[in-house]
Structures are given as structure tokens and as C-alpha cells.
Write a protein that holds these residues in place. Structure first.
Motif, mmCIF file in Angstrom:
data_model
loop_
_atom_site.group_PDB
_atom_site.id
_atom_site.type_symbol
_atom_site.label_atom_id
_atom_site.label_comp_id
_atom_site.label_asym_id
_atom_site.label_seq_id
_atom_site.Cartn_x
_atom_site.Cartn_y
_atom_site.Cartn_z
ATOM 1 N N LYS A 79 -0.921 23.908 1.473
ATOM 2 C CA LYS A 79 -1.474 22.930 0.515
ATOM 3 C C LYS A 79 -1.623 23.556 -0.869
ATOM 4 O O LYS A 79 -1.363 22.910 -1.887
ATOM 5 C CB LYS A 79 -2.815 22.402 1.011
ATOM 6 C CG LYS A 79 -2.682 21.408 2.134
ATOM 7 C CD LYS A 79 -4.019 20.768 2.414
ATOM 8 C CE LYS A 79 -3.935 19.917 3.639
ATOM 9 N NZ LYS A 79 -3.558 18.560 3.379
ATOM 10 N N GLU A 82 1.798 23.703 -2.435
ATOM 11 C CA GLU A 82 2.207 22.370 -2.897
ATOM 12 C C GLU A 82 1.496 22.003 -4.199
ATOM 13 O O GLU A 82 2.108 21.481 -5.131
ATOM 14 C CB GLU A 82 1.920 21.323 -1.820
ATOM 15 C CG GLU A 82 2.839 21.417 -0.628
ATOM 16 C CD GLU A 82 2.431 20.492 0.506
ATOM 17 O OE1 GLU A 82 1.244 20.080 0.575
ATOM 18 O OE2 GLU A 82 3.304 20.192 1.341
ATOM 19 N N SER A 83 0.183 22.296 -4.267
ATOM 20 C CA SER A 83 -0.556 21.966 -5.498
ATOM 21 C C SER A 83 -0.088 22.830 -6.667
ATOM 22 O O SER A 83 -0.022 22.358 -7.804
ATOM 23 C CB SER A 83 -2.057 22.124 -5.276
ATOM 24 O OG SER A 83 -2.390 23.479 -5.066
ATOM 25 N N ALA A 85 2.985 23.939 -7.070
ATOM 26 C CA ALA A 85 4.276 23.383 -7.482
ATOM 27 C C ALA A 85 4.092 22.143 -8.351
ATOM 28 O O ALA A 85 4.806 21.959 -9.338
ATOM 29 C CB ALA A 85 5.127 23.050 -6.255
ATOM 30 N N VAL A 86 3.115 21.321 -8.004
ATOM 31 C CA VAL A 86 2.826 20.132 -8.816
ATOM 32 C C VAL A 86 2.301 20.555 -10.183
ATOM 33 O O VAL A 86 2.697 20.011 -11.217
ATOM 34 C CB VAL A 86 1.814 19.212 -8.085
ATOM 35 C CG1 VAL A 86 1.293 18.128 -9.002
ATOM 36 C CG2 VAL A 86 2.456 18.622 -6.842
ATOM 37 N N LYS A 87 1.411 21.546 -10.190
ATOM 38 C CA LYS A 87 0.820 22.029 -11.446
ATOM 39 C C LYS A 87 1.895 22.634 -12.354
ATOM 40 O O LYS A 87 1.882 22.414 -13.564
ATOM 41 C CB LYS A 87 -0.248 23.077 -11.118
ATOM 42 C CG LYS A 87 -0.924 23.667 -12.317
ATOM 43 C CD LYS A 87 -1.962 24.685 -11.860
ATOM 44 C CE LYS A 87 -2.330 25.616 -12.980
ATOM 45 N NZ LYS A 87 -3.167 26.709 -12.508
ATOM 46 N N GLU A 89 4.996 21.823 -12.273
ATOM 47 C CA GLU A 89 6.030 20.803 -12.430
ATOM 48 C C GLU A 89 7.405 21.314 -11.987
ATOM 49 O O GLU A 89 8.415 21.116 -12.662
ATOM 50 C CB GLU A 89 6.086 20.301 -13.875
ATOM 51 C CG GLU A 89 4.806 19.642 -14.332
ATOM 52 C CD GLU A 89 4.825 19.244 -15.791
ATOM 53 O OE1 GLU A 89 5.805 19.556 -16.493
ATOM 54 O OE2 GLU A 89 3.850 18.624 -16.222
ATOM 55 N N VAL A 93 9.254 22.485 -4.169
ATOM 56 C CA VAL A 93 8.172 23.406 -3.794
ATOM 57 C C VAL A 93 8.743 24.752 -3.349
ATOM 58 O O VAL A 93 8.140 25.800 -3.573
ATOM 59 C CB VAL A 93 7.334 22.772 -2.650
ATOM 60 C CG1 VAL A 93 6.257 23.717 -2.187
ATOM 61 C CG2 VAL A 93 6.739 21.465 -3.111
ATOM 62 N N SER A 106 -1.566 31.770 -11.127
ATOM 63 C CA SER A 106 -2.414 31.383 -10.001
ATOM 64 C C SER A 106 -3.154 32.573 -9.396
ATOM 65 O O SER A 106 -4.182 32.391 -8.749
ATOM 66 C CB SER A 106 -1.580 30.703 -8.920
ATOM 67 O OG SER A 106 -0.679 31.633 -8.346
#
Length: 142
Positions: A79, A82-83, A85-87, A89, A93, A106
Motif C-alpha cells: 500500500k 502504491e501511494s 507511485a501516486v504521489k 505520478e 507502480v 520517501s
């Protein structure tokens, strides 16, 4: 001459009374054997036709799930990835599994070192790589 032929036929018929049933039994057994062989061939061909293709049996699963299982990542780490990868952009993933430079921001969060990021990165790239990135030896441009 006809008498000789009749005598021979009479002689043959005298000794051949028991052979009629034997011939019938041999023909019956041969017929049943051929029937069994044809049945066995049909059974084998049917089983081969019914066997599914290995390509049809293959079940596709997401690449992230496969990579997480191979690297021993926990659901919480997945998780987090995944977060991240979203952050960042990222289009996929799985790119986080390729380049440790994506993890730079991170590792050092607002509250200090992020233990989830460190453990996930250690599982993916090894503890030596994590130590290099946390000690500041590797810059974001490298």
C-alpha cells in the motif's frame, strides 16, 4: 473322380463337427477384441481432446502482486508503494522496483526516517543501497 471327392468330403465332415463351434468362438473373441481396441482408442482420444491447454490454465495476476510475493513485501508495504507511485505520478507502480532514486524523498519524511519505506526498500534493493541513500552518499541527480 467324383467318388474320390465325395469320399474326401465325407472324411472331412466326419472330423470337422467340433471345429464349427471353435471357429465361432474365435470369431466372437476377435470381434470383441477389435471392439475393445476401438473403444480404448476412442477413450484416449476423448481424454486428450478434453485436457485443457496449459495456456488456458494460466491465470494472470497483477505484476505488483507477483513482485510483492517474490520480494516478501507485506500488504502495508505494498500500500505504501502504491501511494508513493501516486504521489510521484508514475505511470506504473512497478517502476519503483527498478530505480532506488524514486525512493529518495520517501526515506526522509517530515517526522524523520520512514520505517515502512526503509523496510520495503531494503527488501527490494538490499540494505547496502538503503544505507547509501540514507547516509547522503547518493544524490538525487546521480
Amino acid at each position: 473322380m467324383n467318388l474320390v471327392i465325395l469320399a474326401n468330403l465325407s472324411e472331412i465332415s466326419r472330423y470337422s463337427h467340433g471345429y464349427g463351434s471353435t471357429t465361432f468362438v474365435i470369431l466372437l473373441v476377435s470381434f470383441l477384441g477389435i471392439l475393445a481396441a476401438v473403444g480404448a482408442i476412442i477413450f484416449v482420444v476423448e481424454r486428450l481432446m478434453r485436457t485443457p491447454n496449459p495456456a488456458e490454465q494460466q491465470q494472470n495476476e497483477p505484476l505488483l502482486t507477483t513482485l510483492a510475493r517474490e520480494h516478501g513485501l507485506t500488504p502495508a508495504e505494498v500500500k505504501f508503494i502504491e501511494s508513493l507511485a501516486v504521489k510521484l505520478e508514475l505511470p506504473a507502480v512497478e517502476l519503483l522496483f527498478v530505480d532506488p532514486a524514486f525512493w529518495m524523498d520517501s526515506l526522509q519524511g517530515e517526522q524523520g526516517e520512514n520505517p515502512q519505506a526503509r523496510s520495503a526498500m531494503a527488501k527490494l534493493f538490499g540494505e547496502e543501497t538503503v544505507a547509501e541513500y540514507t547516509s547522503g552518499q547518493v544524490t538525487a541527480n546521480a
